[in-house]
Design a protein around this motif. Structure first.
Motif, PDB file in Angstrom:
ATOM      1  N   UNK A 137      -9.978  -2.065   3.198  1.00  0.00           N
ATOM      2  CA  UNK A 137      -9.505  -1.803   1.842  1.00  0.00           C
ATOM      3  C   UNK A 137     -10.631  -1.350   0.926  1.00  0.00           C
ATOM      4  N   UNK A 138     -11.870  -1.540   1.350  1.00  0.00           N
ATOM      5  CA  UNK A 138     -13.032  -1.198   0.532  1.00  0.00           C
ATOM      6  C   UNK A 138     -13.806  -0.015   1.097  1.00  0.00           C
ATOM      7  N   UNK A 167       5.027  -3.597  -3.083  1.00  0.00           N
ATOM      8  CA  UNK A 167       4.985  -4.147  -1.727  1.00  0.00           C
ATOM      9  C   UNK A 167       5.598  -3.157  -0.732  1.00  0.00           C
ATOM     10  N   UNK A 168       6.679  -2.507  -1.157  1.00  0.00           N
ATOM     11  CA  UNK A 168       7.294  -1.485  -0.301  1.00  0.00           C
ATOM     12  C   UNK A 168       6.330  -0.331  -0.050  1.00  0.00           C
ATOM     13  N   UNK A 169       5.654   0.125  -1.107  1.00  0.00           N
ATOM     14  CA  UNK A 169       4.703   1.224  -0.951  1.00  0.00           C
ATOM     15  C   UNK A 169       3.611   0.845   0.046  1.00  0.00           C
ATOM     16  N   UNK A 185       5.009   0.527   3.682  1.00  0.00           N
ATOM     17  CA  UNK A 185       5.371   1.835   4.225  1.00  0.00           C
ATOM     18  C   UNK A 185       4.118   2.615   4.628  1.00  0.00           C
ATOM     19  N   UNK A 186       3.118   2.637   3.756  1.00  0.00           N
ATOM     20  CA  UNK A 186       1.902   3.386   4.078  1.00  0.00           C
ATOM     21  C   UNK A 186       1.198   2.756   5.276  1.00  0.00           C
ATOM     22  N   UNK A 187       1.151   1.431   5.315  1.00  0.00           N
ATOM     23  CA  UNK A 187       0.532   0.765   6.459  1.00  0.00           C
ATOM     24  C   UNK A 187       1.270   1.100   7.754  1.00  0.00           C
ATOM     25  N   UNK A 210      -5.005  -0.721   8.503  1.00  0.00           N
ATOM     26  CA  UNK A 210      -4.999  -1.992   7.785  1.00  0.00           C
ATOM     27  C   UNK A 210      -5.604  -1.890   6.397  1.00  0.00           C
ATOM     28  N   UNK A 211      -6.112  -0.729   6.052  1.00  0.00           N
ATOM     29  CA  UNK A 211      -6.525  -0.487   4.662  1.00  0.00           C
ATOM     30  C   UNK A 211      -5.374  -0.805   3.710  1.00  0.00           C
ATOM     31  N   UNK A 212      -4.153  -0.616   4.174  1.00  0.00           N
ATOM     32  CA  UNK A 212      -2.974  -0.764   3.306  1.00  0.00           C
ATOM     33  C   UNK A 212      -2.220  -2.070   3.540  1.00  0.00           C
ATOM     34  N   UNK A 213      -2.871  -3.053   4.142  1.00  0.00           N
ATOM     35  CA  UNK A 213      -2.164  -4.316   4.338  1.00  0.00           C
ATOM     36  C   UNK A 213      -1.965  -5.004   2.988  1.00  0.00           C
TER      37      UNK A 213
END
Length: 498
Positions: free
Chosen positions: A261-262, A464-466, A469-471, A477-480
């Motif tokens: 995420x960073x 949370x949906x966004x 969905x992206x994950x 896992x950047x989008x977890x």
């Protein structure tokens, strides 16, 4: 411990650069005696002269009184050695961002000042506990992180280590208020609050460019016009300097065990390596040299504007936009007209695969953000240019249009969701109180709203949906989603709810 709020408190400032001189100015203006030291010959004197010149200008402009000026001049003093700071009840270190240098300085200071004097670091990212390690009486050591330019920026992070005494934190918090600042208490962690939470805005913009979804100019325009940010992520990085933002990003990423995420991108490191640092060098993400043109973020089209469309999974926002544009909405797809959609977290390819819609005529619009000034249009690979261009021609009659390649979450959904998710993670880990997280991000980074406020405004369930969905679509896992976000989305709670 020394009472940091006492009017007879003598404050020492070590380091007379931009940060040190700014701290000295606001400290002296609060009525305390301030002693400024810098190991560079003449640096402290020059800093004092610069402060006085700026204050003289404020008096001349009617922005400060003569009495305030006289008090500041009397309180602001220069000393020629560290030993001259022996009588200080509080010393604020504002030297280079180097752990070894800070440790050495604090060891010297600990041997000079009284046992109850408070030692504070203005470091922007180095853990305070690492600076205090091995020093006697670590209970008196804390972080006091101001933001540049100090006289203008109101935020101060008060950083507590596990050893910092309560009275030290309380005293520094009260002192910051008496200096006219807004203090927030932050747990000691690499990057603290603002430099940690601020990673999402820039690194997600970089990720979008890395994927060849949109240009830097397009991303900046969308974040300004659709989300209310004063500056886009790329003009912001060019302003602060890639030599500043890249090392901080790399440090925070490494310090958090390479949390995806960073994560930044090769382009960020490339500009740092080749010295294209932004405005200060004339080139960065944009070209600032004389005669250089800023690329446009606007899509244009000479095609006839669309008049009839079909709507895929018509939402309330999509139906309302079709009405505003006076479009004829066909009851069923005629196999010819553009198919409008407004996906949340999906891209056109995924939406087409899920619904069976003709991807070549699918034109996605980001309606999750403000579209009064600008709207983002997205199409799938091998899309029919005629379908896209007819929609661009229609939309551009009433607002600016940005046309991008296929991307789950467009531009704004992705960046806003990442900002909100990282804010939720800060709340989840107890880095600071939810209200303080928002205050710090607004004041420290000039965000239009804090990340938890952003979560509530867009809806925790939608964000949370966004993220999910992206994950799912990227496998990254950047989008977890943060557990803080998930729980509040599932329970219908405010992101502020503890």
């Amino acid at each position: 411990m020394t009472d940091s709020t006492h009017n007879d408190l003598v404050i020492g400032i070590v380091g007379a650069g931009a940060m040190g001189s700014g701290i000295a100015q606001v400290a002296a203006a609060s009525g305390r005696t301030v002693l400024v030291y810098d190991q560079r010959p003449g640096a402290a004197s020059n800093a004092r002269a610069g402060i006085i010149t700026r204050m003289e200008k404020r008096v001349a402009e009617g922005k400060a009184t003569q009495d305030a000026f006289d008090m500041l001049v009397a309180n602001l003093q220069v000393v020629e050695s560290l030993a001259a700071l022996a009588g200080c009840g509080l010393i604020v270190e504002a030297i280079i961002e180097d752990l070894a240098a800070k440790r050495a300085l604090f060891a010297e200071l600990a041997a000079i000042v009284a046992n109850d004097a408070v030692l504070a670091s203005n470091t922007s990212s180095i853990p305070i506990g690492a600076i205090a390690s091995g020093l006697p009486n670590p209970s008196r050591i804390a972080g006091l992180h101001f933001f540049n330019p100090v006289p203008v920026m109101k935020l101060v992070e008060v950083i507590r280590t596990p050893d910092t005494a309560d009275e030290v934190v309380e005293g520094l918090t009260l002192l910051a208020r008496e200096m006219g600042r807004v203090p927030v208490e932050v747990r000691d962690t690499p990057g603290f609050l603002v430099n940690f939470g601020g990673r999402a805005y820039t690194t997600e913009g970089l990720a979008i460019v890395h994927e060849n979804v949109a240009t830097t100019a397009q991303i900046d325009a969308v974040m300004r016009d659709c989300c209310g940010f004063r500056m886009g992520p790329f003009e912001l990085m060019d302003l602060t300097g890639v030599d500043i933002n890249y090392p901080v990003t790399a440090f925070v990423h490494q310090s958090h065990f390479s949390d995806p995420r960073l994560r930044s991108t090769p382009l960020h490191r490339y500009l740092f390596d080749v010295g294209q640092l932004g405005r200060k060098t004339g080139r960065g993400f944009f070209d600032y040299r004389e005669g250089a043109n800023r690329p446009s973020a606007d899509a244009t089209s000479s095609a006839p504007p669309a008049r009839a469309v079909s709507l895929l999974e018509a939402s309330e926002a999509l139906v309302a936009l079709a009405g505003e544009l006076e479009l004829t909405v066909l009851p069923a797809d005629d196999g010819i007209c553009p198919i409008l959609c407004a996906p949340i977290g999906e891209d056109c390819a995924a939406l087409s695969a899920r619904t069976g819609a003709d991807h070549s005529r699918l034109v996605a619009l980001d309606l999750a953000v403000n579209t009064a000034r600008r709207i983002t249009v997205m199409t799938a690979p091998e899309a029919d240019p005629a379908a896209r261009d007819s929609v661009v021609a229609l939309l551009s009659q009433s607002r600016a249009v940005t046309a991008i390649a296929d991307s789950p979450g467009f531009i704004a959904q992705r960046i806003c969701a990442m900002i909100a998710n990282l804010g939720c993670e800060m709340a989840q880990t107890g880095l600071a109180k939810p209200q303080d997280i928002d205050t710090a991000m607004r004041l420290g980074l000039n965000y239009p709203s804090g990340p938890l406020e952003m979560t509530d405004a867009m809806g925790a369930d939608q964000l949370y949906t966004i993220m999910t969905q992206i994950q799912r679509l990227t496998g990254d896992d950047r989008y977890r989603p943060s557990q803080w976000l998930r729980r509040r989305a599932q329970l219908g709670l405010s992101a502020m709810a503890s």
